[in-house]
Design a protein around this motif. Structure first.
Motif, PDB file in Angstrom:
ATOM      1  N   HIS A 113       0.817  -1.208   0.000  1.00 34.10           N
ATOM      2  CA  HIS A 113       0.000   0.000   0.000  1.00 34.10           C
ATOM      3  C   HIS A 113       0.854   1.263   0.000  1.00 34.10           C
ATOM      4  O   HIS A 113       0.379   2.328  -0.407  1.00 34.10           O
ATOM      5  CB  HIS A 113      -0.947   0.007   1.204  1.00 34.10           C
ATOM      6  CG  HIS A 113      -2.201  -0.780   0.993  1.00 34.10           C
ATOM      7  ND1 HIS A 113      -2.255  -2.148   1.128  1.00 34.10           N
ATOM      8  CD2 HIS A 113      -3.446  -0.387   0.620  1.00 34.10           C
ATOM      9  CE1 HIS A 113      -3.487  -2.568   0.854  1.00 34.10           C
ATOM     10  NE2 HIS A 113      -4.228  -1.527   0.549  1.00 34.10           N
ATOM     11  N   LYS A 114       2.094   1.154   0.402  1.00 29.59           N
ATOM     12  CA  LYS A 114       2.967   2.326   0.439  1.00 29.59           C
ATOM     13  C   LYS A 114       3.771   2.509  -0.846  1.00 29.59           C
ATOM     14  O   LYS A 114       4.095   3.648  -1.207  1.00 29.59           O
ATOM     15  CB  LYS A 114       3.921   2.235   1.634  1.00 29.59           C
ATOM     16  CG  LYS A 114       3.215   2.374   2.971  1.00 29.59           C
ATOM     17  CD  LYS A 114       4.184   2.419   4.134  1.00 29.59           C
ATOM     18  CE  LYS A 114       3.442   2.664   5.441  1.00 29.59           C
ATOM     19  NZ  LYS A 114       4.350   2.772   6.606  1.00 29.59           N
ATOM     20  N   ILE A 115       4.114   1.399  -1.550  1.00 29.92           N
ATOM     21  CA  ILE A 115       5.032   1.552  -2.679  1.00 29.92           C
ATOM     22  C   ILE A 115       4.449   1.127  -4.021  1.00 29.92           C
ATOM     23  O   ILE A 115       5.012   1.483  -5.059  1.00 29.92           O
ATOM     24  CB  ILE A 115       6.341   0.776  -2.429  1.00 29.92           C
ATOM     25  CG1 ILE A 115       6.124  -0.737  -2.469  1.00 29.92           C
ATOM     26  CG2 ILE A 115       6.990   1.197  -1.112  1.00 29.92           C
ATOM     27  CD1 ILE A 115       7.418  -1.552  -2.401  1.00 29.92           C
ATOM     28  N   ALA A 155      -3.203  -5.029  -7.472  1.00 27.59           N
ATOM     29  CA  ALA A 155      -2.555  -5.729  -8.584  1.00 27.59           C
ATOM     30  C   ALA A 155      -1.066  -5.414  -8.539  1.00 27.59           C
ATOM     31  O   ALA A 155      -0.536  -4.695  -9.385  1.00 27.59           O
ATOM     32  CB  ALA A 155      -3.169  -5.306  -9.916  1.00 27.59           C
ATOM     33  N   PRO A 156      -0.375  -5.922  -7.531  1.00 25.41           N
ATOM     34  CA  PRO A 156       1.024  -5.531  -7.316  1.00 25.41           C
ATOM     35  C   PRO A 156       1.936  -5.990  -8.439  1.00 25.41           C
ATOM     36  O   PRO A 156       1.799  -7.099  -8.977  1.00 25.41           O
ATOM     37  CB  PRO A 156       1.382  -6.223  -5.993  1.00 25.41           C
ATOM     38  CG  PRO A 156       0.430  -7.362  -5.887  1.00 25.41           C
ATOM     39  CD  PRO A 156      -0.840  -6.899  -6.539  1.00 25.41           C
ATOM     40  N   ARG A 157       2.890  -5.125  -8.774  1.00 25.42           N
ATOM     41  CA  ARG A 157       3.862  -5.455  -9.826  1.00 25.42           C
ATOM     42  C   ARG A 157       5.285  -5.485  -9.290  1.00 25.42           C
ATOM     43  O   ARG A 157       6.195  -5.911  -9.999  1.00 25.42           O
ATOM     44  CB  ARG A 157       3.747  -4.445 -10.966  1.00 25.42           C
ATOM     45  CG  ARG A 157       2.357  -4.378 -11.581  1.00 25.42           C
ATOM     46  CD  ARG A 157       2.303  -3.434 -12.759  1.00 25.42           C
ATOM     47  NE  ARG A 157       3.129  -3.892 -13.867  1.00 25.42           N
ATOM     48  CZ  ARG A 157       3.246  -3.256 -15.029  1.00 25.42           C
ATOM     49  NH1 ARG A 157       2.581  -2.121 -15.218  1.00 25.42           N
ATOM     50  NH2 ARG A 157       4.018  -3.729 -15.985  1.00 25.42           N
ATOM     51  N   LEU A 158       5.488  -5.001  -8.072  1.00 30.05           N
ATOM     52  CA  LEU A 158       6.835  -4.995  -7.486  1.00 30.05           C
ATOM     53  C   LEU A 158       7.038  -6.179  -6.545  1.00 30.05           C
ATOM     54  O   LEU A 158       7.987  -6.935  -6.696  1.00 30.05           O
ATOM     55  CB  LEU A 158       7.072  -3.681  -6.736  1.00 30.05           C
ATOM     56  CG  LEU A 158       7.131  -2.416  -7.587  1.00 30.05           C
ATOM     57  CD1 LEU A 158       7.267  -1.179  -6.715  1.00 30.05           C
ATOM     58  CD2 LEU A 158       8.304  -2.497  -8.566  1.00 30.05           C
ATOM     59  N   ILE A 159       6.145  -6.306  -5.561  1.00 31.57           N
ATOM     60  CA  ILE A 159       6.214  -7.451  -4.635  1.00 31.57           C
ATOM     61  C   ILE A 159       5.155  -8.446  -5.091  1.00 31.57           C
ATOM     62  O   ILE A 159       3.965  -8.286  -4.819  1.00 31.57           O
ATOM     63  CB  ILE A 159       5.976  -7.011  -3.183  1.00 31.57           C
ATOM     64  CG1 ILE A 159       6.966  -5.908  -2.788  1.00 31.57           C
ATOM     65  CG2 ILE A 159       6.133  -8.198  -2.240  1.00 31.57           C
ATOM     66  CD1 ILE A 159       6.726  -5.348  -1.399  1.00 31.57           C
ATOM     67  N   VAL A 160       5.601  -9.464  -5.785  1.00 26.17           N
ATOM     68  CA  VAL A 160       4.704 -10.402  -6.454  1.00 26.17           C
ATOM     69  C   VAL A 160       4.493 -11.632  -5.578  1.00 26.17           C
ATOM     70  O   VAL A 160       5.443 -12.167  -4.996  1.00 26.17           O
ATOM     71  CB  VAL A 160       5.289 -10.821  -7.815  1.00 26.17           C
ATOM     72  CG1 VAL A 160       4.383 -11.841  -8.504  1.00 26.17           C
ATOM     73  CG2 VAL A 160       5.501  -9.597  -8.701  1.00 26.17           C
TER      74      VAL A 160
END
Length: 239
Positions: free
Chosen positions: A209-211, A217-222
């Protein structure tokens, strides 16, 4: 937790018949305590001397426990155990989402609370190694572990809790690798951390939620289903 550290526990509860006997019980079992009847008194106690963990009643007059929990986690970076009514499922979920480490439902056995305090202190010891101090860039973001912030692509700094700071540092240490929940718990604070088996999931959710541009639909922390989590970005170390 090292033998030289005597953890100091802050007990915040407006009910004197809970607050004072609990303080006496914890002292008899080797913990130092500070007592506060409300949020204002708790903040004064925090300003007077270091505290290693807070036991916090959710239902209090004035500033409520959830508001104080948010401050303790994000401003003071303090581990928190919530005291909740047995039927207050919403309060427990909200508290864990805010970063509380655990909860105990009232009425409670003080022996259970003591065990949970020790479990949290093993996960978040009073003297834990500071994260590495090197700044690193990933996907247009910059992590500064010394300041516990992430600078977003737009240039805005986002503050991290101590747990989020360590978690992001670990993911940046292993870019592209799948780290299981148990592996992350081991890396963060040792095998004793498994007392709360969704601690990593909650920490990852808060960090997303911060980054993440879209935490749903997260793309950084999968998420690697059946495996754990993977940082899907290249990492560069900055001078």
């Amino acid at each position: 937790m090292t033998d030289s550290i005597e953890p100091r526990i802050l007990i915040v509860d407006d009910a004197r018949d809970i607050r004072e006997p609990l303080g006496q019980y914890l002292r008899r079992n080797g913990l130092r305590t500070r007592l506060a009847q409300d949020a204002a008194e708790a903040r004064r106690a925090l300003g007077a001397e270091p505290v290693h963990l807070a036991v916090l009643d959710v239902m209090m007059p004035g500033e409520d426990g959830l508001s104080l929990c948010r401050a303790l986690v994000h401003e003071y970076r303090l581990p928190v155990i919530l005291l909740t009514a047995r039927s207050a499922q919403d309060h427990r979920v909200a508290g864990l989402d805010l970063g509380a480490d655990d909860y105990v439902a009232k009425p409670f056995d003080p022996r259970e609370l003591l065990a949970r305090i020790h479990a949290v202190l093993r996960r978040v010891p009073p003297e834990r190694p500071a994260p590495g101090r090197q700044r690193r860039r990933f996907s247009g973001l910059v992590h500064d572990p010394a300041r516990a912030v992430v600078t977003l692509a737009a240039g805005r700094d986002v503050a991290l809790t101590s747990g989020e700071n360590r978690l992001l540092g670990l993911l940046l240490d292993h870019p592209g690798q799948v780290l299981s929940r148990m592996r992350l718990l081991d890396l963060l604070s040792g095998r004793e951390a498994r007392a709360y088996d969704r601690a990593v999931d909650n920490a990852v959710s808060r960090l997303r939620h911060k980054i993440e541009q879209n935490p749903r639909a997260p793309r950084l922390i999968v998420t690697e289903w059946g495996g754990g989590y993977r940082l899907a970005a290249e990492v560069d170390t900055l001078a």
